[in-house]
Design an enzyme around this catalytic site. Structure first.
Site, PDB file in Angstrom:
ATOM      1  N   ASP A  45       7.547 -11.360  -8.126  1.00 53.85           N
ATOM      2  CA  ASP A  45       7.865  -9.991  -7.724  1.00 53.85           C
ATOM      3  C   ASP A  45       9.261  -9.695  -8.260  1.00 53.85           C
ATOM      4  O   ASP A  45      10.255 -10.160  -7.721  1.00 53.85           O
ATOM      5  CB  ASP A  45       7.827  -9.885  -6.200  1.00 53.85           C
ATOM      6  CG  ASP A  45       8.235  -8.502  -5.689  1.00 53.85           C
ATOM      7  OD1 ASP A  45       8.647  -7.651  -6.507  1.00 53.85           O
ATOM      8  OD2 ASP A  45       8.160  -8.284  -4.458  1.00 53.85           O
ATOM      9  N   GLU A  54     -10.035   9.208  -9.245  1.00 55.98           N
ATOM     10  CA  GLU A  54     -10.419   7.885  -8.758  1.00 55.98           C
ATOM     11  C   GLU A  54     -11.075   7.072  -9.867  1.00 55.98           C
ATOM     12  O   GLU A  54     -11.929   7.570 -10.601  1.00 55.98           O
ATOM     13  CB  GLU A  54     -11.366   7.996  -7.564  1.00 55.98           C
ATOM     14  CG  GLU A  54     -10.680   8.442  -6.284  1.00 55.98           C
ATOM     15  CD  GLU A  54     -11.616   8.407  -5.091  1.00 55.98           C
ATOM     16  OE1 GLU A  54     -12.815   8.121  -5.286  1.00 55.98           O
ATOM     17  OE2 GLU A  54     -11.155   8.674  -3.970  1.00 55.98           O
TER      18      GLU A  54
END
Length: 414
Positions: free
Chosen positions: A195, A52
């Protein structure tokens, strides 16, 4: 212990899927065959590691090696797209898009994207998607000729005054003019977000217009035309946007990154950076163009009259059958495509009046224009007698023989 000994049920299903992929013709425009080396890394010891945070700023110990891996993936991604900043942690293209929105927008802000029924994507503001629920979404589309009318986009943007304009598509066969979109965005004070999930492999090979320097932020998947593992990435040249994107991905919408996938992205990027990649991208375009020419000569309408990229849309508005029926008939003939809406659509999204066909996967198997012309003739044959199941079975057998000459994986890869 071998998988077929430990879990024969899953091993058998894997064998069936390998057989399906190798015997049939995969022509769904969003699918591809990744490299054995990519799959090798995805099944590696990296799947065991939690990491993380970001390189040098992890919430767990023991991240010395994975820090190097992620930094390598970032470095290669930046080199590939010619950008200053890259986030390689998104688990998918949809999550990458969600991260961009979370970084740059507040709930209720206006976004302007391409209508799903006109070739856009769910995450470009569709009302059934979180992008259309959290944000106030508006849409532009294509004319009946199948092309984006940029003047019309500008008119809509001027009325809506969105905070963010989304360009990019999942079923648009023509080149996207990013420079024109930037002019529109600047005219209304909007950020421009591209995108490029579908066209990224062509973009980095110089076979499609590049979103930089025109777009403020760019997202992509790493599979589709990039031919890497399934996953997402986000790129920008703006340091402030990069910081916001990083915070939006972690801790905003994701926890521990999938380090085995990030490593696989790095492997895929290395392949994309090779001189061999440019040849592949050119072949992807040449192959789908050859297929489209055969279908057009066979009496089938191509949306916009052809293609500039890796896909074509075939319209059946002047036929008695639907996209769903064509999808099923071709599936029985060993050709996997997907039903798709077309400009002037008269049927529901579950039935549609068209199909979408892509060339990336079969190009990865080594097929060329000759094979694509042959496949095109078989598609014409099947769709011209769509209810003939004996014909479908015959064509399936013929194409299975063709497939034997283009085996991309063998059992030694697994």
């Amino acid at each position: 212990m071998a998988l077929n000994t430990f879990d024969n049920e899953i091993a058998t299903l894997l064998e069936q899927e390998l057989h399906r992929q190798m015997e049939g013709l995969e022509m769904i425009a969003s699918e591809n065959f990744t490299l054995p080396e990519v799959m090798q890394v995805m099944g590696s010891v990296l799947t065991n590691k939690y990491a993380e945070g970001y390189p040098g700023k992890r919430y767990y110990g023991g991240c010395e090696v994975v820090d190097e891996i992620e930094n390598l993936a970032i470095q290669r991604c930046k080199q590939l797209f010619g950008c200053e900043f890259a986030n390689v942690q998104p688990n998918s293209g949809s999550q990458a898009n969600q991260g961009v929105y979370a970084a740059l927008l507040n709930p209720g802000d206006k976004i302007l994207g391409m209508d799903l029924s006109h070739g856009g994507h769910l995450t470009h503001g569709a009302k059934v998607s979180s992008s259309g629920k959290v944000y106030e979404s508006f849409f532009y589309g294509v004319n009946l000729d199948g092309r984006i009318d940029y003047d019309r986009v500008a008119d809509i943007a001027n009325i809506v005054r969105p905070k963010l304009i989304v360009c990019g598509a999942s079923a648009y066969p023509r080149e996207i003019d990013f420079a024109k979109f930037r002019e529109i965005a600047d005219s209304v004070g909007a950020l421009l977000f591209a995108d490029v999930a579908h066209i990224a492999g062509l973009v980095v090979a110089g076979e499609h217009a590049h979103p930089f320097p025109h777009c403020h932020v760019v997202s992509s998947t790493t599979h589709k035309t990039l031919r890497g593992p399934r996953g997402g990435i986000i790129m920008t040249n703006d340091e402030d946007i990069a910081k916001k994107v990083n915070s939006a991905i972690f801790p905003g919408i994701q926890g521990g990154p999938l380090m085995h996938v990030i490593a696989a992205k790095a492997v895929g990027f290395k392949f994309n950076l090779s001189s061999e990649w440019k040849t592949y991208a050119r072949n992807v375009k040449a192959n789908i163009k050859a297929l489209g020419e055969v279908l057009s000569a066979g009496g089938f309408d191509l949306v916009s009259g052809g293609t500039d990229n890796h896909l074509i849309l075939v319209s059946f508005l002047n036929k008695a059958f639907s996209g769903k029926e064509a999808d099923i008939a071709l599936g029985k003939a060993g050709i996997t495509v997907n039903k798709n809406t077309v400009p002037g659509e008269t049927r529901s999204p579950f039935v549609t009046s068209g199909i979408r066909i892509g060339s990336a996967a079969l190009t990865s198997r080594g097929m060329g224009e000759g094979e694509f012309r042959l496949i095109g003739s078989k598609i014409v044959e099947v769709l011209s007698d769509i209810g003939n199941e004996s014909l479908q079975a015959k064509v399936r057998g013929e194409l299975a023989e063709l497939s034997k000459n283009f085996v991309i994986y063998d059992r030694s890869n697994f």
